[in-house]
Design a protein around this motif. Structure first.
Motif, PDB file in Angstrom:
ATOM      1  N   GLN A  69       0.835  -1.210   0.000  1.00 47.53           N
ATOM      2  CA  GLN A  69       0.000   0.000   0.000  1.00 47.53           C
ATOM      3  C   GLN A  69       0.869   1.260   0.000  1.00 47.53           C
ATOM      4  OE1 GLN A  69      -2.116   0.865   3.649  1.00 47.53           O
ATOM      5  NE2 GLN A  69      -3.839   1.764   2.546  1.00 47.53           N
ATOM      6  N   ALA A  70       1.893   1.287   0.863  1.00 46.86           N
ATOM      7  CA  ALA A  70       2.761   2.464   0.936  1.00 46.86           C
ATOM      8  C   ALA A  70       3.557   2.637  -0.343  1.00 46.86           C
ATOM      9  CB  ALA A  70       3.700   2.346   2.143  1.00 46.86           C
ATOM     10  N   ALA A  71       4.029   1.542  -0.915  1.00 46.08           N
ATOM     11  CA  ALA A  71       4.847   1.623  -2.126  1.00 46.08           C
ATOM     12  C   ALA A  71       4.028   2.089  -3.324  1.00 46.08           C
ATOM     13  CB  ALA A  71       5.481   0.262  -2.412  1.00 46.08           C
ATOM     14  N   THR A  72       2.842   1.524  -3.503  1.00 42.23           N
ATOM     15  CA  THR A  72       2.019   1.925  -4.647  1.00 42.23           C
ATOM     16  C   THR A  72       1.557   3.368  -4.515  1.00 42.23           C
ATOM     17  OG1 THR A  72       0.068   0.951  -3.569  1.00 42.23           O
ATOM     18  CG2 THR A  72       1.229  -0.410  -5.176  1.00 42.23           C
ATOM     19  N   SER A  85       9.614  -4.330  10.853  1.00 48.59           N
ATOM     20  CA  SER A  85       8.318  -3.712  10.580  1.00 48.59           C
ATOM     21  C   SER A  85       7.796  -3.048  11.851  1.00 48.59           C
ATOM     22  CB  SER A  85       7.317  -4.767  10.112  1.00 48.59           C
ATOM     23  OG  SER A  85       6.027  -4.212   9.996  1.00 48.59           O
ATOM     24  N   ARG A  86       7.262  -1.850  11.696  1.00 50.90           N
ATOM     25  CA  ARG A  86       6.658  -1.129  12.822  1.00 50.90           C
ATOM     26  C   ARG A  86       5.203  -0.794  12.527  1.00 50.90           C
ATOM     27  NH1 ARG A  86      11.389   3.261  14.451  1.00 50.90           N
ATOM     28  NH2 ARG A  86      12.305   2.038  16.154  1.00 50.90           N
ATOM     29  N   HIS A  87       4.587  -1.555  11.649  1.00 44.27           N
ATOM     30  CA  HIS A  87       3.208  -1.266  11.272  1.00 44.27           C
ATOM     31  C   HIS A  87       2.277  -1.527  12.447  1.00 44.27           C
ATOM     32  CE1 HIS A  87      -0.320  -0.771   8.847  1.00 44.27           C
ATOM     33  NE2 HIS A  87      -0.715  -2.000   9.044  1.00 44.27           N
ATOM     34  N   ASP A  88       1.356  -0.611  12.679  1.00 47.16           N
ATOM     35  CA  ASP A  88       0.387  -0.720  13.770  1.00 47.16           C
ATOM     36  C   ASP A  88      -1.019  -0.669  13.179  1.00 47.16           C
ATOM     37  OD1 ASP A  88      -0.779  -0.834  16.260  1.00 47.16           O
ATOM     38  OD2 ASP A  88      -0.486   1.290  16.715  1.00 47.16           O
ATOM     39  N   HIS A 145       1.539   5.773  10.523  1.00 45.53           N
ATOM     40  CA  HIS A 145       1.490   4.800   9.444  1.00 45.53           C
ATOM     41  C   HIS A 145       2.900   4.659   8.878  1.00 45.53           C
ATOM     42  CE1 HIS A 145       1.284   8.592   7.210  1.00 45.53           C
ATOM     43  NE2 HIS A 145       0.249   8.900   7.976  1.00 45.53           N
ATOM     44  N   LEU A 146       3.052   3.914   7.805  1.00 41.36           N
ATOM     45  CA  LEU A 146       4.394   3.635   7.311  1.00 41.36           C
ATOM     46  C   LEU A 146       5.144   4.891   6.883  1.00 41.36           C
ATOM     47  CD1 LEU A 146       3.393   0.683   7.379  1.00 41.36           C
ATOM     48  CD2 LEU A 146       4.687   0.310   5.271  1.00 41.36           C
ATOM     49  N   ARG A 147       4.438   5.886   6.391  1.00 39.03           N
ATOM     50  CA  ARG A 147       5.126   7.074   5.903  1.00 39.03           C
ATOM     51  C   ARG A 147       5.722   7.890   7.053  1.00 39.03           C
ATOM     52  NH1 ARG A 147       5.977  10.234   1.686  1.00 39.03           N
ATOM     53  NH2 ARG A 147       4.895   8.809   0.303  1.00 39.03           N
ATOM     54  N   ASN A 148       4.990   8.097   8.147  1.00 43.95           N
ATOM     55  CA  ASN A 148       5.492   8.986   9.197  1.00 43.95           C
ATOM     56  C   ASN A 148       6.076   8.249  10.406  1.00 43.95           C
ATOM     57  OD1 ASN A 148       3.212   8.067  10.500  1.00 43.95           O
ATOM     58  ND2 ASN A 148       2.212  10.056  10.666  1.00 43.95           N
ATOM     59  N   THR A 149       6.238   6.931  10.302  1.00 45.37           N
ATOM     60  CA  THR A 149       6.914   6.172  11.353  1.00 45.37           C
ATOM     61  C   THR A 149       8.367   5.962  10.948  1.00 45.37           C
ATOM     62  OG1 THR A 149       4.878   5.000  11.973  1.00 45.37           O
ATOM     63  CG2 THR A 149       6.971   4.019  12.658  1.00 45.37           C
ATOM     64  N   PRO A 150       9.335   6.420  11.765  1.00 50.68           N
ATOM     65  CA  PRO A 150      10.745   6.250  11.394  1.00 50.68           C
ATOM     66  C   PRO A 150      11.077   4.796  11.074  1.00 50.68           C
ATOM     67  CG  PRO A 150      10.555   7.723  13.267  1.00 50.68           C
ATOM     68  CD  PRO A 150       9.180   7.164  13.040  1.00 50.68           C
ATOM     69  N   PHE A 197      15.867   2.973  -0.867  1.00 50.08           N
ATOM     70  CA  PHE A 197      14.541   2.401  -1.149  1.00 50.08           C
ATOM     71  C   PHE A 197      13.490   2.939  -0.193  1.00 50.08           C
ATOM     72  CE2 PHE A 197      11.494  -0.912   0.204  1.00 50.08           C
ATOM     73  CZ  PHE A 197      10.683  -0.885  -0.924  1.00 50.08           C
ATOM     74  N   TYR A 198      13.721   2.804   1.115  1.00 46.73           N
ATOM     75  CA  TYR A 198      12.706   3.225   2.082  1.00 46.73           C
ATOM     76  C   TYR A 198      12.497   4.739   2.061  1.00 46.73           C
ATOM     77  CZ  TYR A 198      12.444  -1.451   4.125  1.00 46.73           C
ATOM     78  OH  TYR A 198      12.242  -2.793   4.312  1.00 46.73           O
ATOM     79  N   GLY A 199      13.532   5.467   1.695  1.00 52.35           N
ATOM     80  CA  GLY A 199      13.403   6.922   1.622  1.00 52.35           C
ATOM     81  C   GLY A 199      12.424   7.388   0.566  1.00 52.35           C
ATOM     82  N   ARG A 200      12.018   6.508  -0.326  1.00 52.96           N
ATOM     83  CA  ARG A 200      11.052   6.874  -1.362  1.00 52.96           C
ATOM     84  C   ARG A 200       9.646   7.038  -0.803  1.00 52.96           C
ATOM     85  NH1 ARG A 200      12.086   2.853  -6.371  1.00 52.96           N
ATOM     86  NH2 ARG A 200      10.629   4.312  -7.400  1.00 52.96           N
ATOM     87  N   PHE A 201       9.365   6.412   0.374  1.00 53.96           N
ATOM     88  CA  PHE A 201       8.021   6.563   0.926  1.00 53.96           C
ATOM     89  C   PHE A 201       8.010   6.707   2.455  1.00 53.96           C
ATOM     90  CE2 PHE A 201       8.941   2.064   0.334  1.00 53.96           C
ATOM     91  CZ  PHE A 201       8.631   1.505   1.562  1.00 53.96           C
ATOM     92  N   CYS A 202       9.163   6.777   3.094  1.00 57.43           N
ATOM     93  CA  CYS A 202       9.235   7.005   4.542  1.00 57.43           C
ATOM     94  C   CYS A 202       9.883   8.365   4.797  1.00 57.43           C
ATOM     95  CB  CYS A 202      10.063   5.917   5.225  1.00 57.43           C
ATOM     96  SG  CYS A 202       9.314   4.268   5.165  1.00 57.43           S
ATOM     97  N   GLU A 203       9.319   9.117   5.719  1.00 53.23           N
ATOM     98  CA  GLU A 203       9.815  10.463   5.983  1.00 53.23           C
ATOM     99  C   GLU A 203      11.169  10.460   6.686  1.00 53.23           C
ATOM    100  OE1 GLU A 203       6.730  12.371   8.175  1.00 53.23           O
ATOM    101  OE2 GLU A 203       5.336  12.436   6.485  1.00 53.23           O
ATOM    102  N   LYS A 204      11.435   9.417   7.476  1.00 53.03           N
ATOM    103  CA  LYS A 204      12.696   9.385   8.227  1.00 53.03           C
ATOM    104  C   LYS A 204      13.265   7.978   8.224  1.00 53.03           C
ATOM    105  CE  LYS A 204      14.784  10.571  12.703  1.00 53.03           C
ATOM    106  NZ  LYS A 204      14.540  11.112  14.060  1.00 53.03           N
TER     107      LYS A 204
END
Length: 423
Positions: free
Chosen positions: A19-22, A157-160, A167-172, A189-196
């Motif tokens: 979901q986060a990647a798409t 994984s830190r998904h809750d 959510h995945l975008r704003n969770t370091p 890779f993760y920097g493409r959809f994670c803020e930190k």
């Protein structure tokens, strides 16, 4: 068309990642060996049992419309730049982590692995598993060398599920690579959809982060559960204690008791994490004790149920008991490790007549038998000798339910003070 990303394992870890990647316009293919899972996803339906990381059917439709493809064809894995293993991990015999699904995923990927691919592991594992367990499988099956021919890293994984704030975008995102280049490839890779992105020293440190975070939760819930039993025995309102204690602005974080601990976060004790016969020779005593305390809470809840019925002149045998909320977490359908099943089993063994209500679970079986689902929660509460809140979903009006119920036990402390008996 070749995808940029392959997510291996389309369950409660893999689907949120998809979901986060798409959503970030990353062309994604999802691989799962289960044909039924793939057929359901292709049809726009989430697999049964709710182990989908809190996603909804609408979320899945958006993912599919963004180009997500689900497949059982492992040839797809050889055409991507990044592959993320999100295979399920559960406790096996003697509480050892069962890494079988990770091994199967690694062997499938290894047969298709190309040079310069970034391979990431998100499944919960013991410290050292990426290097000692995953790496050899990938290298033997591909003929490539990790850190030289392909990048390898671990990211817990830190998904809750159900969390509307994080959510995945704003969770370091913590990452630990086999080499500094592996770490940077994972960060890119993760920097493409994670803020930190937080860089750990290596994969073992990143793996230990997951162990610490999960055990932190279990140990502190165990303390809350012990306090609940203690306060009930001495006539103290635990929920008022929590309300007052959490006003302390330093040195305290509020945890609340409940009927038990569920979910996919496995409490990990390094004494049970031996690989090839190597052990530490001692357990983490706090973790062992937390497992023991949390594991006996369903039995304690049933004892409280029987005592309440007895105080009101009724026996558990033949009593009509309504259970509210059977998932492991509020507002989702996932039942992984939910204490509701053990509570229900013990009540059935006492001879109670069970029914349940859960807005997210349409069918529920206990001891191999279907449990009747209440159509109207208010009518069911009025008809039941005892109503037990096991999970507080947002849709429940607990004040209204407490008025309707003949007798109510709230194991979550969510009902207004004085309207129900609380754990």
């Amino acid at each position: 068309m070749p995808a940029d990303l392959a997510v291996i394992g389309l369950g409660q870890l893999g689907l949120p990642l998809v979901q986060a990647a798409t959503a970030a316009s990353i062309t994604t293919v999802g691989y799962d060996p289960d044909p039924h899972t793939i057929a359901e996803l292709r049809a726009g339906r989430l697999p049964a049992e709710g182990g989908c990381g809190g996603l909804t059917a609408a979320d899945l439709r958006r993912m599919l419309s963004s180009g997500f493809r689900a497949t059982t064809e492992d040839a797809e894995l050889g055409r991507v730049r990044t592959a993320v293993i999100c295979a399920p991990v559960r406790l096996g015999e003697n509480r050892a982590l069962d890494l079988g699904a990770i091994g199967a995923a690694a062997r499938t990927l290894a047969a298709r692995l190309r040079p310069h691919t970034t391979v990431l592991l998100e499944s919960p594992v013991y410290p050292g598993a990426t290097e000692e367990y995953l790496r050899p499988l990938l290298e033997e099956g591909s003929g490539l060398i990790a850190g030289r021919d392909f990048h390898l890293a671990y990211s817990p994984s830190r998904h809750d599920p159900g969390n509307r704030r994080y959510h995945l975008r704003n969770t370091p995102r913590v990452i630990g690579g086999l080499t500094p280049a592996c770490t940077e490839a994972a960060a890119a890779f993760y920097g493409r959809f994670c803020e930190k992105v937080v860089r750990a020293r290596g994969p073992r440190e990143a793996e230990a982060v997951k162990v610490w975070e999960t055990n932190y939760r279990h140990v502190n819930i165990a303390l809350a559960n012990e306090m609940a039993v203690f306060c009930h025995d001495i006539g103290v309102d635990l929920w008022d204690v929590v309300r007052c204690a959490e006003t302390k602005p330093f040195g305290f974080q509020a945890f609340r008791p409940g009927p038990g601990v569920g979910g996919h976060g496995v409490p990990v004790d390094p004494n049970y994490l031996a690989y090839k016969g190597r052990t530490l020779g001692y357990p983490l005593r706090m973790v062992e004790l937390a497992q023991e305390v949390n594991g006996r809470m369903p039995r304690y809840v049933v004892q409280r149920c029987a005592a309440l019925l007895n105080e009101h002149g009724k026996s558990a045998r033949g009593a009509r008991v309504l259970l509210l909320g059977v998932g492991y977490k509020a507002d989702i359908a996932d039942q992984e490790g939910s204490p509701a099943r053990e509570v229900a089993s013990r009540l059935l063994e006492l001879g109670a007549q069970l029914s349940y209500h859960d807005p997210h679970v349409t069918q529920w079986r206990v001891l191999g038998r279907p449990v009747p689902r209440a159509d109207s929660v208010y009518e069911a509460a009025a008809a039941a000798d005892l109503t037990v809140l096991l999970q507080h979903h947002r849709t429940y009006d607990l004040q209204g339910l407490a008025v309707k119920a003949q007798l109510m036990l709230d194991t979550r402390g969510a009902s207004p003070a004085g309207t129900a008996h609380r754990l």
